[in-house]
Design a protein around this motif. Structure first.
Motif, mmCIF file in Angstrom:
data_model
loop_
_atom_site.group_PDB
_atom_site.id
_atom_site.type_symbol
_atom_site.label_atom_id
_atom_site.label_comp_id
_atom_site.label_asym_id
_atom_site.label_seq_id
_atom_site.Cartn_x
_atom_site.Cartn_y
_atom_site.Cartn_z
ATOM 1 N N LEU A 181 0.750 -0.920 0.264
ATOM 2 C CA LEU A 181 0.045 0.181 0.504
ATOM 3 C C LEU A 181 1.039 1.410 0.131
ATOM 4 O O LEU A 181 0.594 2.400 -0.580
ATOM 5 N N ALA A 233 1.008 4.337 -2.822
ATOM 6 C CA ALA A 233 1.004 5.029 -2.844
ATOM 7 C C ALA A 233 1.739 6.141 -3.191
ATOM 8 O O ALA A 233 2.157 7.558 -3.666
ATOM 9 N N GLU A 262 2.313 6.729 -6.952
ATOM 10 C CA GLU A 262 1.002 6.870 -7.498
ATOM 11 C C GLU A 262 1.528 8.343 -7.204
ATOM 12 O O GLU A 262 0.396 9.684 -7.889
ATOM 13 N N GLU A 268 -2.552 -2.136 -6.846
ATOM 14 C CA GLU A 268 -3.676 -0.831 -5.593
ATOM 15 C C GLU A 268 -3.739 0.138 -6.005
ATOM 16 O O GLU A 268 -4.180 1.000 -5.802
ATOM 17 N N ILE A 269 -2.779 1.026 -7.177
ATOM 18 C CA ILE A 269 -2.945 1.450 -7.848
ATOM 19 C C ILE A 269 -3.978 2.041 -8.886
ATOM 20 O O ILE A 269 -4.968 2.957 -8.529
ATOM 21 N N ARG A 302 -6.709 2.770 -5.784
ATOM 22 C CA ARG A 302 -6.577 4.072 -5.372
ATOM 23 C C ARG A 302 -7.531 5.117 -6.691
ATOM 24 O O ARG A 302 -8.773 5.970 -6.184
ATOM 25 N N LYS A 303 -7.110 4.421 -7.946
ATOM 26 C CA LYS A 303 -8.136 5.513 -9.090
ATOM 27 C C LYS A 303 -9.269 5.652 -8.932
ATOM 28 O O LYS A 303 -9.552 6.654 -9.095
ATOM 29 N N ARG A 336 -11.201 7.070 -6.441
ATOM 30 C CA ARG A 336 -11.016 8.164 -6.685
ATOM 31 C C ARG A 336 -12.126 8.755 -8.169
ATOM 32 O O ARG A 336 -12.256 9.975 -8.057
#
Ligand code: 0L1
Ligand code: MG
Length: 262
Positions: free
Chosen positions: A9, A13, A16, A46-47, A50-51, A54
């Motif tokens: 994770l 982060a 990204e 995970e990237i 995350r996107k 969002r």
């Protein structure tokens, strides 16, 4: 896998953050030499999450480092796989802001959209041909987050294979009207031919990249759904661009894709 969840994770982060903050970082295997292939793809995943959290939509899959020219340019021997998001798309003939990018390069790509699912293991070129809805031309703008493009394959996979921007041409063709191996591509920057190649530069046939992608996902229990946009990888080596550059890529039978860097 060798990395724990917290590290995965944290690295997602970190990478990204470099993309969205437009700053470079050192390759992550420097601090994490034990990172394995599954760790690398887990960071990429995970990237993607995350996107999507969002509100960004994942709009396609990409194969990278699939041409002999790119493998030679990067000193590697294995393709890699990643994804593209909606905010990375730019219109054909439009502008691309270099202030949003670290050190962009362009590469010409033959793309497909599927009309049936593809699932490995055991996927083969005939299955891919049967699953193609249509073929499209595109230009990918890659922008590795790693300083001076200095990385290894695992670091590149974690960094979503340098995905950054892409421009798709509007001329779709049926695959059975084209010979993707002999389809010629000429990449021009500011009116000057920078590089050229034919589709066979991608693993002997661009659809081989899709076979490898389906088998790669199949080994992870995933499939390529119908309706997926897939970029088969740069036909030529990647060409560096800067503000003020005009790029036009002429695809035999598929038209021209162009953009201006501002
Ligand atoms: O699209 C690609 O070929 C991925 C390239 C990853 C390495 C690079 O940044 O050149
Ligand atoms: Mg590419």
């Amino acid at each position: 896998m060798n990395l724990n969840r917290e590290t995965i994770l944290q690295l997602a982060a970190h990478l990204e953050g470099a993309e969205l903050g437009v700053h470079d970082v050192l390759k992550i295997t420097g601090d994490h030499p034990d990172m394995d292939w599954d760790d690398a793809y887990a960071i990429q995943e995970e990237i993607r999450l995350r996107k999507e959290a969002r509100g960004n939509k994942t709009v396609g899959l990409k194969c990278g480092l699939t041409s002999f020219a790119k493998m030679k340019q990067m000193g590697v021997e294995t393709p890699v796989f990643g994804f593209v998001s909606d905010y990375m798309a730019r219109p054909d003939g439009g502008e691309i802001k270099t202030s949003e990018l670290i050190h962009p390069k362009v590469e010409a790509e033959i793309c497909i959209v599927t009309k049936a699912p593809l699932k490995g293991p055991g996927c083969h070129i005939g299955a891919v041909m049967a699953a193609i809805d249509f073929v499209l031309p595109a230009v990918e703008i890659i922008d590795s987050r790693y300083r001076d493009f200095k990385f290894d394959l695992k670091s590149v996979i974690a960094d979503n294979t340098s995905a950054s921007r892409f421009v798709v041409g509007g001329r779709a063709r049926d695959a059975d009207e084209l010979d993707l191996r002999t389809l010629g591509v000429v990449l021009e920057k500011n009116g000057e031919v920078m590089t050229m190649a034919a589709g066979a530069a991608v693993l002997g046939h661009p659809l081989t990249a899709v076979v490898m992608l389906a088998n790669h996902l199949g080994a992870r229990g995933q499939e390529i759904p119908a309706g997926t946009f897939i970029m088969t990888g740069g036909v030529t080596e990647a060409i560096a661009v800067k503000a003020g550059d005009n790029v036009a890529v002429r695809f035999q039978d598929l038209g021209t894709v162009s953009m201006r860097f501002v």
